[in-house]
Design a protein around this motif. Structure first.
Motif, PDB file in Angstrom:
ATOM      1  N   ALA A 137       0.918  -1.155  -0.066  1.00 26.51           N
ATOM      2  CA  ALA A 137       0.169   0.051  -0.031  1.00 26.51           C
ATOM      3  C   ALA A 137       0.916   1.358  -0.128  1.00 26.51           C
ATOM      4  N   ILE A 138       1.946   1.380   0.803  1.00 29.42           N
ATOM      5  CA  ILE A 138       2.870   2.420   1.047  1.00 29.42           C
ATOM      6  C   ILE A 138       3.222   2.427  -0.556  1.00 29.42           C
ATOM      7  N   GLU A 139       3.981   1.479  -0.988  1.00 28.97           N
ATOM      8  CA  GLU A 139       4.643   1.499  -2.524  1.00 28.97           C
ATOM      9  C   GLU A 139       3.512   2.140  -3.426  1.00 28.97           C
ATOM     10  N   GLN A 140       2.339   1.644  -3.466  1.00 35.55           N
ATOM     11  CA  GLN A 140       1.411   2.086  -4.396  1.00 35.55           C
ATOM     12  C   GLN A 140       1.122   3.537  -4.289  1.00 35.55           C
ATOM     13  N   ALA A 141       0.899   3.970  -3.026  1.00 31.94           N
ATOM     14  CA  ALA A 141       0.481   5.396  -2.697  1.00 31.94           C
ATOM     15  C   ALA A 141       1.526   6.390  -3.015  1.00 31.94           C
ATOM     16  N   VAL A 170     -10.861   7.657   1.086  1.00 33.33           N
ATOM     17  CA  VAL A 170      -9.850   6.377   1.527  1.00 33.33           C
ATOM     18  C   VAL A 170      -9.361   5.527   0.261  1.00 33.33           C
ATOM     19  N   LEU A 171      -8.270   5.400   0.369  1.00 34.72           N
ATOM     20  CA  LEU A 171      -7.551   4.543  -0.722  1.00 34.72           C
ATOM     21  C   LEU A 171      -7.213   3.330  -0.394  1.00 34.72           C
ATOM     22  N   VAL A 172      -8.091   2.258  -0.654  1.00 32.84           N
ATOM     23  CA  VAL A 172      -8.113   1.088  -0.289  1.00 32.84           C
ATOM     24  C   VAL A 172      -7.126   0.357  -1.468  1.00 32.84           C
ATOM     25  N   VAL A 173      -5.841  -0.073  -0.901  1.00 35.54           N
ATOM     26  CA  VAL A 173      -4.861  -0.956  -1.985  1.00 35.54           C
ATOM     27  C   VAL A 173      -5.049  -2.245  -1.790  1.00 35.54           C
ATOM     28  N   LYS A 174      -5.331  -2.830  -3.006  1.00 36.97           N
ATOM     29  CA  LYS A 174      -5.421  -4.533  -3.042  1.00 36.97           C
ATOM     30  C   LYS A 174      -4.145  -5.131  -2.868  1.00 36.97           C
ATOM     31  N   ALA A 175      -4.106  -6.318  -2.137  1.00 32.72           N
ATOM     32  CA  ALA A 175      -3.008  -7.115  -2.107  1.00 32.72           C
ATOM     33  C   ALA A 175      -2.325  -7.290  -3.402  1.00 32.72           C
ATOM     34  N   ALA A 176      -0.962  -7.342  -3.297  1.00 33.32           N
ATOM     35  CA  ALA A 176      -0.334  -7.626  -4.689  1.00 33.32           C
ATOM     36  C   ALA A 176      -0.695  -9.031  -5.053  1.00 33.32           C
ATOM     37  N   ASP A 177      -0.738  -9.533  -6.280  1.00 36.54           N
ATOM     38  CA  ASP A 177      -0.878 -10.626  -6.803  1.00 36.54           C
ATOM     39  C   ASP A 177       0.284 -11.356  -6.641  1.00 36.54           C
TER      40      ASP A 177
END
Length: 150
Positions: free
Chosen positions: A19-23, A143-150
């Motif tokens: 989530a931090i990386e994507q944000a 709210v930004l909800v970041v899905k788990a990486a596949d």
């Protein structure tokens, strides 16, 4: 007045790191508060509550160790957020995670909450509850909800 912060929720999990990386990639930095929550659960043990003892360890020691761990996780998360381009500071809050996140967002005037999702759905998700779902429904800001990486 300074820029309103982004509140980044961090529990040390791979999903929170993602989530931090994507944000960082999506938001291109800014001021951030990296939050870890902690909660001291109390249950009766042999007629005594944890306000007396927890498995022979005085509750104050359990509370101190729990808070210290939360502070370390928040500091680790702030390091990751800095590496992702944020001007980040660590923070901790006591209480059930979703409530502590929403309360902190209110207190700090957050303009956005970033939270990872473990992707539990169906029965497991409904039994365990979803912190991200609770935050989405009670947050004072987007709210930004970041899905788990596949």
């Amino acid at each position: 007045m300074s820029e309103a912060p982004i509140l980044i929720c961090f529990d040390g999990s791979d999903e929170a790191k993602h989530a931090i990386e994507q944000a960082g990639a999506i938001l291109a930095g800014g001021r951030a508060i990296v939050l870890n929550t902690w909660e001291l659960l109390t249950v009766p043990v042999g007629g005594y509550g944890l306000d007396q003892f927890a498995a022979g360890i005085p509750v104050q020691e359990v509370e101190t160790a729990t808070r210290d761990r939360a502070e370390k996780l928040a500091a680790d998360g702030a390091e990751l957020a800095r590496a992702a381009g944020f001007e980040a500071e660590p923070a901790v809050a006591e209480g059930p995670p979703a409530a502590a996140i929403v309360d902190t967002a209110n207190e700090r005037g957050a303009k956005l909450i970033v939270i990872g999702s473990r992707g539990y759905g169906g029965l497991k998700g409904s039994m365990m509850g979803s912190v991200s779902n609770q935050v989405v429904h009670h947050a004072p800001c987007p709210v930004l909800v970041v899905k788990a990486a596949d």
